[in-house]
Design a protein around this motif. Structure first.
Motif, mmCIF file in Angstrom:
data_model
loop_
_atom_site.group_PDB
_atom_site.id
_atom_site.type_symbol
_atom_site.label_atom_id
_atom_site.label_comp_id
_atom_site.label_asym_id
_atom_site.label_seq_id
_atom_site.Cartn_x
_atom_site.Cartn_y
_atom_site.Cartn_z
ATOM 1 N N VAL A 15 0.343 -1.325 0.143
ATOM 2 C CA VAL A 15 0.199 0.039 -0.109
ATOM 3 C C VAL A 15 0.910 0.881 -0.431
ATOM 4 O O VAL A 15 0.605 2.273 -1.219
ATOM 5 N N MET A 16 2.140 1.563 1.016
ATOM 6 C CA MET A 16 2.629 2.358 1.080
ATOM 7 C C MET A 16 3.497 2.540 -0.256
ATOM 8 O O MET A 16 3.651 3.714 -0.953
ATOM 9 N N ILE A 34 -5.453 -0.347 -8.288
ATOM 10 C CA ILE A 34 -3.560 -0.139 -8.074
ATOM 11 C C ILE A 34 -3.508 -2.026 -7.795
ATOM 12 O O ILE A 34 -2.767 -2.479 -8.606
ATOM 13 N N LEU A 35 -3.666 -1.993 -6.336
ATOM 14 C CA LEU A 35 -3.713 -3.254 -6.092
ATOM 15 C C LEU A 35 -4.367 -4.323 -5.937
ATOM 16 O O LEU A 35 -4.416 -5.639 -6.073
ATOM 17 N N GLN A 36 -5.703 -4.109 -7.129
ATOM 18 C CA GLN A 36 -6.945 -5.021 -7.688
ATOM 19 C C GLN A 36 -6.065 -5.134 -8.689
ATOM 20 O O GLN A 36 -6.072 -6.828 -8.469
ATOM 21 N N THR A 45 -10.086 -5.929 2.029
ATOM 22 C CA THR A 45 -8.294 -6.588 2.415
ATOM 23 C C THR A 45 -7.426 -5.062 2.374
ATOM 24 O O THR A 45 -7.535 -4.169 3.171
ATOM 25 N N VAL A 46 -7.477 -4.479 1.228
ATOM 26 C CA VAL A 46 -7.031 -3.084 0.994
ATOM 27 C C VAL A 46 -7.613 -2.067 1.987
ATOM 28 O O VAL A 46 -6.610 -1.370 2.516
ATOM 29 N N ARG A 52 -5.194 -0.408 9.025
ATOM 30 C CA ARG A 52 -3.723 0.034 9.907
ATOM 31 C C ARG A 52 -2.945 0.784 9.708
ATOM 32 O O ARG A 52 -2.390 1.370 10.940
ATOM 33 N N LEU A 53 -2.456 1.256 8.612
ATOM 34 C CA LEU A 53 -0.818 2.322 8.021
ATOM 35 C C LEU A 53 -1.969 3.130 9.194
ATOM 36 O O LEU A 53 -1.186 4.290 9.718
#
Length: 124
Positions: A15-16, A34-36, A45-46, A52-53
């Protein structure tokens, strides 16, 4: 580096990286897309990773029409923190031991060694 009191997981690091590459704040929809594409991750999930971040203090969020997220830590700051932590944990604070391990395990190519010599301005 007050923002780096907690370890960032490998998934959180992805993610970062998206945000570091973007160079600007992004809405979660862009991060998810983008992460998909890259990882096949589901939206939930994302969302969990982003939350969390934020709670770890390494992502900031700003409410516009929707929330935008931006890194509070640069990639360089994170790399420095992670490498220093690894040297402390695995090599008892000895960077020399890290380099010796890399050389002995063929972790450094001849080109890598030449670059390091040039960096330290060491003559043959």
């Amino acid at each position: 580096m007050d923002h780096l009191s907690e370890k960032i997981s490998d998934s959180e690091l992805e993610v970062m990286r998206v945000l570091w590459e973007a160079g600007d704040a992004l809405p979660i929809t862009d991060i998810r897309r983008i992460l998909q594409d890259r990882k096949g991750w589901e939206a939930t999930t994302v969302k969990t990773l982003v939350q969390r971040l934020v709670s770890k203090g390494v992502l900031g969020q700003e409410k516009r029409k929707v929330f935008f997220y931006r890194p509070l830590v640069s990639e360089s700051e994170y790399s420095d923190w992670a490498v220093n932590g690894m040297v402390q944990r695995l090599f008892r604070g000895s960077a020399k031991a890290l380099v010796a391990t890399l050389v002995q395990s063929d972790g450094l190519s001849d080109a890598d060694i030449a670059e390091l010599r040039a960096f330290f301005k060491v003559e043959d």
